[in-house]
Design a protein around this motif. Structure first.
Motif, PDB file in Angstrom:
ATOM      1  N   ARG A   1       0.877  -1.173   0.000  1.00 44.18           N
ATOM      2  CA  ARG A   1       0.000   0.000   0.000  1.00 44.18           C
ATOM      3  C   ARG A   1       0.911   1.217   0.000  1.00 44.18           C
ATOM      4  O   ARG A   1       1.702   1.416   0.933  1.00 44.18           O
ATOM      5  CB  ARG A   1      -0.918  -0.007   1.227  1.00 44.18           C
ATOM      6  CG  ARG A   1      -1.947   1.105   1.178  1.00 44.18           C
ATOM      7  CD  ARG A   1      -2.962   0.950   2.300  1.00 44.18           C
ATOM      8  NE  ARG A   1      -3.973   1.987   2.205  1.00 44.18           N
ATOM      9  CZ  ARG A   1      -5.276   1.753   2.239  1.00 44.18           C
ATOM     10  NH1 ARG A   1      -5.726   0.526   2.384  1.00 44.18           N
ATOM     11  NH2 ARG A   1      -6.118   2.750   2.141  1.00 44.18           N
ATOM     12  N   MET A   2       0.814   2.003  -1.067  1.00 43.58           N
ATOM     13  CA  MET A   2       1.666   3.179  -1.240  1.00 43.58           C
ATOM     14  C   MET A   2       0.822   4.428  -1.036  1.00 43.58           C
ATOM     15  O   MET A   2      -0.232   4.577  -1.654  1.00 43.58           O
ATOM     16  CB  MET A   2       2.253   3.174  -2.658  1.00 43.58           C
ATOM     17  CG  MET A   2       3.211   4.290  -2.961  1.00 43.58           C
ATOM     18  SD  MET A   2       4.854   4.095  -2.233  1.00 43.58           S
ATOM     19  CE  MET A   2       5.489   2.678  -3.116  1.00 43.58           C
TER      20      MET A   2
ATOM     21  N   GLN B   1      -3.392  10.275  -1.148  1.00 40.39           N
ATOM     22  CA  GLN B   1      -4.163   9.172  -1.707  1.00 40.39           C
ATOM     23  C   GLN B   1      -3.358   7.882  -1.599  1.00 40.39           C
ATOM     24  O   GLN B   1      -2.132   7.899  -1.711  1.00 40.39           O
ATOM     25  CB  GLN B   1      -4.499   9.455  -3.179  1.00 40.39           C
ATOM     26  CG  GLN B   1      -5.468   8.486  -3.795  1.00 40.39           C
ATOM     27  CD  GLN B   1      -5.976   8.940  -5.147  1.00 40.39           C
ATOM     28  OE1 GLN B   1      -5.393   9.801  -5.795  1.00 40.39           O
ATOM     29  NE2 GLN B   1      -7.074   8.366  -5.578  1.00 40.39           N
ATOM     30  N   ASP B   2      -4.055   6.759  -1.369  1.00 37.87           N
ATOM     31  CA  ASP B   2      -3.410   5.465  -1.236  1.00 37.87           C
ATOM     32  C   ASP B   2      -3.706   4.586  -2.456  1.00 37.87           C
ATOM     33  O   ASP B   2      -4.794   4.656  -3.039  1.00 37.87           O
ATOM     34  CB  ASP B   2      -3.916   4.739   0.010  1.00 37.87           C
ATOM     35  CG  ASP B   2      -3.403   5.342   1.308  1.00 37.87           C
ATOM     36  OD1 ASP B   2      -2.787   6.425   1.276  1.00 37.87           O
ATOM     37  OD2 ASP B   2      -3.621   4.733   2.368  1.00 37.87           O
ATOM     38  N   PHE B   3      -2.725   3.757  -2.785  1.00 39.24           N
ATOM     39  CA  PHE B   3      -2.797   2.838  -3.911  1.00 39.24           C
ATOM     40  C   PHE B   3      -2.254   1.484  -3.478  1.00 39.24           C
ATOM     41  O   PHE B   3      -1.277   1.431  -2.731  1.00 39.24           O
ATOM     42  CB  PHE B   3      -1.964   3.341  -5.089  1.00 39.24           C
ATOM     43  CG  PHE B   3      -2.341   4.716  -5.562  1.00 39.24           C
ATOM     44  CD1 PHE B   3      -3.263   4.873  -6.583  1.00 39.24           C
ATOM     45  CD2 PHE B   3      -1.795   5.849  -4.974  1.00 39.24           C
ATOM     46  CE1 PHE B   3      -3.626   6.147  -7.015  1.00 39.24           C
ATOM     47  CE2 PHE B   3      -2.143   7.114  -5.395  1.00 39.24           C
ATOM     48  CZ  PHE B   3      -3.076   7.268  -6.414  1.00 39.24           C
ATOM     49  N   TYR B   4      -2.848   0.411  -3.969  1.00 40.52           N
ATOM     50  CA  TYR B   4      -2.250  -0.912  -3.839  1.00 40.52           C
ATOM     51  C   TYR B   4      -1.441  -1.168  -5.104  1.00 40.52           C
ATOM     52  O   TYR B   4      -1.926  -0.923  -6.213  1.00 40.52           O
ATOM     53  CB  TYR B   4      -3.302  -2.004  -3.667  1.00 40.52           C
ATOM     54  CG  TYR B   4      -3.835  -2.099  -2.274  1.00 40.52           C
ATOM     55  CD1 TYR B   4      -3.036  -2.545  -1.231  1.00 40.52           C
ATOM     56  CD2 TYR B   4      -5.144  -1.731  -1.999  1.00 40.52           C
ATOM     57  CE1 TYR B   4      -3.521  -2.623   0.060  1.00 40.52           C
ATOM     58  CE2 TYR B   4      -5.642  -1.804  -0.704  1.00 40.52           C
ATOM     59  CZ  TYR B   4      -4.830  -2.254   0.318  1.00 40.52           C
ATOM     60  OH  TYR B   4      -5.324  -2.320   1.597  1.00 40.52           O
ATOM     61  N   LEU B   5      -0.227  -1.669  -4.928  1.00 39.87           N
ATOM     62  CA  LEU B   5       0.647  -1.991  -6.051  1.00 39.87           C
ATOM     63  C   LEU B   5       1.072  -3.443  -5.930  1.00 39.87           C
ATOM     64  O   LEU B   5       1.387  -3.919  -4.832  1.00 39.87           O
ATOM     65  CB  LEU B   5       1.885  -1.101  -6.046  1.00 39.87           C
ATOM     66  CG  LEU B   5       1.674   0.406  -5.876  1.00 39.87           C
ATOM     67  CD1 LEU B   5       3.007   1.116  -5.809  1.00 39.87           C
ATOM     68  CD2 LEU B   5       0.807   0.949  -7.006  1.00 39.87           C
ATOM     69  N   LEU B   6       1.093  -4.152  -7.032  1.00 41.55           N
ATOM     70  CA  LEU B   6       1.576  -5.525  -7.077  1.00 41.55           C
ATOM     71  C   LEU B   6       2.772  -5.530  -8.017  1.00 41.55           C
ATOM     72  O   LEU B   6       2.623  -5.481  -9.240  1.00 41.55           O
ATOM     73  CB  LEU B   6       0.489  -6.477  -7.564  1.00 41.55           C
ATOM     74  CG  LEU B   6       0.871  -7.951  -7.649  1.00 41.55           C
ATOM     75  CD1 LEU B   6       1.226  -8.496  -6.263  1.00 41.55           C
ATOM     76  CD2 LEU B   6      -0.242  -8.757  -8.281  1.00 41.55           C
ATOM     77  N   CYS B   7       3.962  -5.521  -7.429  1.00 40.13           N
ATOM     78  CA  CYS B   7       5.147  -5.400  -8.269  1.00 40.13           C
ATOM     79  C   CYS B   7       6.357  -6.090  -7.620  1.00 40.13           C
ATOM     80  O   CYS B   7       6.331  -6.440  -6.484  1.00 40.13           O
ATOM     81  CB  CYS B   7       5.466  -3.946  -8.557  1.00 40.13           C
ATOM     82  SG  CYS B   7       5.432  -2.830  -7.148  1.00 40.13           S
TER      83      CYS B   7
END
Length: 117
Positions: A57-58, A111-117
């Motif tokens: 979570r970024m 703002q928050d973002f989920y990243l799959l990396c």
């Protein structure tokens, strides 16, 4: 690449290149962007093997001096850039939240973002 390196690559063309990890040093010129990992969801396999990706979570904050419109517009540009960065496999986790810092009289968004990396 780490999630931090990938998010930097996605955002470095914004805010005059002022894209910073974790926090802004005292007195940066606005506008600027700050990003940091604030959690995530671990990927676990029953076999015990190490996953080749991570889900983080970024949180991304933008600051634009005393101009609310500029802060909101930059926040929208950040969201668009992250959505377009397919290497991040992004998912928007929250809407933008307006922020204000009384000491510097600066307006921003977070703002928050989920990243799959």
């Amino acid at each position: 690449m780490t999630p931090e390196a990938l998010i930097y690559d996605a955002l470095k063309h914004l805010a005059g290149g002022r894209v910073l990890p974790d926090f802004a040093p005292e007195g940066p010129d606005a506008p600027f962007i700050v990003y940091q990992v604030v959690g995530g969801e671990p990927i676990n396999y029953l076999t015990g093997e190490q996953p080749d990706k991570q889900r983080v979570r970024m949180q991304v904050s933008v600051w634009a001096g005393e101009d609310r419109i500029e802060a909101s517009e930059l926040g929208a540009e950040v969201e668009a850039a992250i959505r377009a960065a397919t290497a991040l496999q992004p998912e928007v986790a929250s809407g933008r939240i307006a922020t204000y810092d009384e000491e510097t009289r600066s307006r921003g968004t977070r703002q928050d973002f989920y990243l799959l990396c």
